[in-house]
Design an enzyme around this catalytic site. Structure first.
Site, PDB file in Angstrom:
ATOM      1  N   LYS A 136     -64.258 -53.755 -14.661  1.00 46.40           N
ATOM      2  CA  LYS A 136     -65.309 -53.429 -13.556  1.00 46.40           C
ATOM      3  C   LYS A 136     -66.563 -54.362 -13.744  1.00 46.40           C
ATOM      4  CE  LYS A 136     -64.442 -48.880 -12.346  1.00 46.40           C
ATOM      5  NZ  LYS A 136     -64.309 -47.365 -12.548  1.00 46.40           N
TER       6      LYS A 136
HETATM    7  N1  GLU Z   1     -60.044 -42.324 -13.389  1.00 51.49           N
HETATM    8  C1  GLU Z   1     -58.975 -43.296 -13.809  1.00 51.49           C
HETATM    9  C2  GLU Z   1     -59.484 -44.613 -13.463  1.00 51.49           C
HETATM   10  O1  GLU Z   1     -60.411 -45.172 -12.800  1.00 51.49           O
HETATM   11  C3  GLU Z   1     -57.709 -43.024 -12.935  1.00 51.49           C
HETATM   12  C4  GLU Z   1     -56.934 -41.894 -13.082  1.00 51.49           C
HETATM   13  C5  GLU Z   1     -55.609 -41.601 -12.510  1.00 51.49           C
HETATM   14  O2  GLU Z   1     -55.089 -42.043 -11.551  1.00 51.49           O
HETATM   15  O3  GLU Z   1     -54.938 -40.737 -13.118  1.00 51.49           O
HETATM   16  O4  GLU Z   1     -58.728 -45.473 -14.145  1.00 51.49           O
END
Ligand code: GLU
Length: 293
Positions: free
Chosen positions: A267
């Site tokens: 990010k």
């Molecule tokens: N919140 C996680 C991420 O942004 C993804 C979680 C999931 O898809 O299980 O990498």
């Protein structure tokens, strides 16, 4: 006779608002959306903001704007993890009551020192599939009296799963059904590779692993479509689902979009952000083309 109503497939895209979405997120969101569409299913968006120190309302607003620009639509209201801390706490409490988790008092610095000391004669300390050293056994080996004393003294602590006990409590091999871009078919879960994973921290009442399984069950998610970087984490998710009596979704871990250096996007690389592509004049169709859709 009435036919048994078949549950509609439910897909979800679950980003964390701790930075701008990049092209890898675009691939994940579009795949979830399009697969839900093709299956005549539902597409949900979930905001994974348990890490309140790093997640911001601005990044969350950016997620909505980026997905809308991509032409995606999702069901409302959107589930936001920070609205559901009591649900994760309930799940944690049930594991505490069964003696499957323990309070973990070592600080990050103490873990580092323990690992370095363990590696002093050239023995590598065991690491999880992400390369993080496994949590040392010190806290797992404490007796109840000592635990009570440390908790009573108000020492900061996390809660960690006693992996060995948890696997014994299930007492059967776990698997998941995989249809993604890596290994496919019936995949044996190997949660032991992760050691005593953290389920809640002193500064966050739930971990990613715990909240993701609680939420997928609460939202009736039937298909988990996400990046291959989370393939191995599925082993922990299967174990938690089995421990908490939650249904198991089908899994599809898709290819990752890599940067020019061949590394997974992060990010912090603003040049591959969806918003940045938009500012540079890309159309949503061009973005799809560039990520191979
Ligand atoms: N919140 C996680 C991420 O942004 C993804 C979680 C999931 O898809 O299980 O990498």
């Amino acid at each position: 006779m009435n036919a048994i109503p078949r549950q509609k497939p439910i897909f979800r895209f679950a980003p964390s608002p701790n930075g701008p979405l990049h092209l890898g997120h675009a691939l994940s969101a579009i795949l979830n959306h399009d697969m839900a569409d093709e299956a005549g299913g539902r597409f949900l968006l979930r905001i994974e903001d348990i890490d309140q120190a790093r997640c911001t309302p601005e990044f969350e607003a950016g997620i909505f704007a980026d997905l809308a620009w991509l032409g995606l639509s999702w069901e409302k209201p959107v589930r936001r993890q920070s609205d559901h801390f009591p649900a994760y706490q309930d799940a944690l409490r049930s594991l505490i009551e069964r003696g499957l988790v323990y309070p973990a008092f070592l600080t990050r610095g103490e873990v580092k020192t323990r690992v370095a000391a363990g590696e002093i004669d050239g023995n590598p300390w065991p690491r999880d599939p992400d390369g993080t050293p496994l949590y040392p056994p010190d806290d797992r080996l404490r007796n109840d009296e000592e635990r009570k004393r440390l908790l009573g003294a108000g020492l900061k602590h996390a809660w960690r799963l006693d992996m060995e006990k948890a696997i014994l409590a299930i007492g059967r091999p776990l698997h998941w059904q995989e249809s993604g871009d890596g290994e496919r078919g019936d995949i044996p879960a190997n949660p032991a590779a992760w050691g005593d994973v953290v389920l809640s921290r002193s500064d966050a009442p739930s971990s990613y692993h715990l909240s993701v399984v609680v939420d997928d069950a609460a939202q009736g998610v039937t298909h988990v479509v996400r990046g291959l970087d989370l393939f191995h984490a599925t082993s922990v998710h299967r174990l938690l689902q089995a421990l908490l009596g939650l249904p198991q979704p089908l899994y599809h871990h898709h290819r990752l979009i890599v940067g020019e250096d061949g590394k997974k996007l992060s990010k912090s690389e603003r040049d591959t952000g969806i918003a940045e592509c938009r500012r540079q004049g890309w159309s949503p169709a061009e973005l799809r083309r560039r990520i191979g859709l």
